[in-house]
Scaffold this motif. Structure first.
Motif, PDB file in Angstrom:
ATOM      1  N   THR A 110       3.503  16.523   6.240  1.00 61.51           N
ATOM      2  CA  THR A 110       3.741  15.389   7.146  1.00 61.51           C
ATOM      3  C   THR A 110       5.213  15.027   7.164  1.00 61.51           C
ATOM      4  O   THR A 110       5.804  14.777   8.240  1.00 61.51           O
ATOM      5  CB  THR A 110       2.888  14.185   6.713  1.00 61.51           C
ATOM      6  OG1 THR A 110       1.527  14.565   6.685  1.00 61.51           O
ATOM      7  CG2 THR A 110       3.071  13.022   7.668  1.00 61.51           C
ATOM      8  N   ILE A 111       5.848  14.985   6.024  1.00 60.35           N
ATOM      9  CA  ILE A 111       7.280  14.653   5.939  1.00 60.35           C
ATOM     10  C   ILE A 111       8.098  15.701   6.674  1.00 60.35           C
ATOM     11  O   ILE A 111       9.028  15.371   7.415  1.00 60.35           O
ATOM     12  CB  ILE A 111       7.714  14.502   4.463  1.00 60.35           C
ATOM     13  CG1 ILE A 111       7.083  13.252   3.865  1.00 60.35           C
ATOM     14  CG2 ILE A 111       9.227  14.480   4.339  1.00 60.35           C
ATOM     15  CD1 ILE A 111       7.287  13.108   2.366  1.00 60.35           C
ATOM     16  N   ILE A 112       7.750  16.981   6.482  1.00 66.17           N
ATOM     17  CA  ILE A 112       8.522  18.056   7.129  1.00 66.17           C
ATOM     18  C   ILE A 112       8.375  17.984   8.643  1.00 66.17           C
ATOM     19  O   ILE A 112       9.363  18.109   9.390  1.00 66.17           O
ATOM     20  CB  ILE A 112       8.075  19.430   6.582  1.00 66.17           C
ATOM     21  CG1 ILE A 112       8.511  19.578   5.124  1.00 66.17           C
ATOM     22  CG2 ILE A 112       8.631  20.567   7.432  1.00 66.17           C
ATOM     23  CD1 ILE A 112       7.951  20.791   4.427  1.00 66.17           C
ATOM     24  N   SER A 116      12.475  14.320  11.645  1.00 66.36           N
ATOM     25  CA  SER A 116      13.420  13.740  12.613  1.00 66.36           C
ATOM     26  C   SER A 116      13.045  12.299  12.946  1.00 66.36           C
ATOM     27  O   SER A 116      13.926  11.429  13.086  1.00 66.36           O
ATOM     28  CB  SER A 116      13.501  14.581  13.874  1.00 66.36           C
ATOM     29  OG  SER A 116      12.232  14.666  14.479  1.00 66.36           O
ATOM     30  N   ASP A 117      11.786  11.995  13.076  1.00 63.01           N
ATOM     31  CA  ASP A 117      11.355  10.610  13.328  1.00 63.01           C
ATOM     32  C   ASP A 117      11.670   9.710  12.150  1.00 63.01           C
ATOM     33  O   ASP A 117      12.060   8.552  12.336  1.00 63.01           O
ATOM     34  CB  ASP A 117       9.847  10.552  13.621  1.00 63.01           C
ATOM     35  CG  ASP A 117       9.465  11.260  14.900  1.00 63.01           C
ATOM     36  OD1 ASP A 117      10.352  11.423  15.759  1.00 63.01           O
ATOM     37  OD2 ASP A 117       8.285  11.646  15.016  1.00 63.01           O
ATOM     38  N   LEU A 118      11.514  10.198  10.938  1.00 64.58           N
ATOM     39  CA  LEU A 118      11.810   9.415   9.739  1.00 64.58           C
ATOM     40  C   LEU A 118      13.295   9.103   9.627  1.00 64.58           C
ATOM     41  O   LEU A 118      13.700   7.979   9.306  1.00 64.58           O
ATOM     42  CB  LEU A 118      11.338  10.130   8.475  1.00 64.58           C
ATOM     43  CG  LEU A 118       9.825  10.221   8.242  1.00 64.58           C
ATOM     44  CD1 LEU A 118       9.503  11.114   7.058  1.00 64.58           C
ATOM     45  CD2 LEU A 118       9.252   8.830   7.988  1.00 64.58           C
ATOM     46  N   ILE A 122      14.958   5.255   9.851  1.00 62.20           N
ATOM     47  CA  ILE A 122      15.726   4.700   8.729  1.00 62.20           C
ATOM     48  C   ILE A 122      17.146   4.380   9.203  1.00 62.20           C
ATOM     49  O   ILE A 122      17.812   3.528   8.653  1.00 62.20           O
ATOM     50  CB  ILE A 122      15.732   5.677   7.544  1.00 62.20           C
ATOM     51  CG1 ILE A 122      14.338   5.896   7.021  1.00 62.20           C
ATOM     52  CG2 ILE A 122      16.631   5.200   6.421  1.00 62.20           C
ATOM     53  CD1 ILE A 122      14.227   6.920   5.935  1.00 62.20           C
ATOM     54  N   GLY A 123      17.600   5.025  10.188  1.00 67.82           N
ATOM     55  CA  GLY A 123      18.924   4.771  10.710  1.00 67.82           C
ATOM     56  C   GLY A 123      19.970   5.713  10.141  1.00 67.82           C
ATOM     57  O   GLY A 123      21.145   5.435  10.210  1.00 67.82           O
ATOM     58  N   LEU A 124      19.559   6.807   9.597  1.00 66.25           N
ATOM     59  CA  LEU A 124      20.502   7.767   9.046  1.00 66.25           C
ATOM     60  C   LEU A 124      20.928   8.797  10.087  1.00 66.25           C
ATOM     61  O   LEU A 124      21.776   9.623   9.821  1.00 66.25           O
ATOM     62  CB  LEU A 124      19.887   8.480   7.833  1.00 66.25           C
ATOM     63  CG  LEU A 124      19.529   7.612   6.638  1.00 66.25           C
ATOM     64  CD1 LEU A 124      18.857   8.450   5.571  1.00 66.25           C
ATOM     65  CD2 LEU A 124      20.773   6.977   6.066  1.00 66.25           C
TER      66      LEU A 124
END
Length: 127
Positions: A110-112, A116-118, A122-124
């Motif tokens: 899920t993280i992989i 891009s959405d994560l 987060i604003g990075l």
């Protein structure tokens, strides 16, 4: 003498002197060729020999069965190899371990896929 007379004669013997007299009154056995007062002995011996032959055959069958079982036992695994197998089975993951590993794998996937959405949330990401 028949069995009743023998029993009666045995009851009359009360001391050793009477024993000698009672013994002398019984017929003597023939020596040698047999067929004395125990004439039915041949038939009894023949019967016993026949029964022994049956027992001998059964013992032979039991012996061959034991040999077969011994051969089967030699082919079976030893207690050391069964213990080693038990140790390996005990080392296999349990259902709880497998569920935990599956949860970690799903979280990693899920993280992989949503990386891009994560990063954007987060604003990075790119300003």
């Amino acid at each position: 003498m028949n069995a009743a007379e023998d029993a009666e004669s045995a009851l009359r013997i009360v001391n050793l002197a009477d024993h000698r007299t009672a013994r002398e009154s019984q017929p003597a056995l023939n020596t040698g060729g047999g067929d004395g007062t125990y004439g039915g002995m041949e038939a009894r011996i023949a019967s016993l020999e026949g029964k022994f032959d049956k027992i001998d055959a059964k013992l032979t069958a039991i012996g061959s069965d034991l040999s077969y079982l011994k051969g089967k036992m030699e082919g079976m695994p030893s207690s050391a190899s069964v213990g080693e197998l038990k140790g390996r089975v005990d080392g296999l993951p349990t259902t709880a371990k497998m569920a935990g590993l599956m949860a970690i794998a799903v979280a990693a996937l899920t993280i992989i896929t949503k990386w891009s959405d994560l990063v954007a949330s987060i604003g990075l990401g790119k300003p």
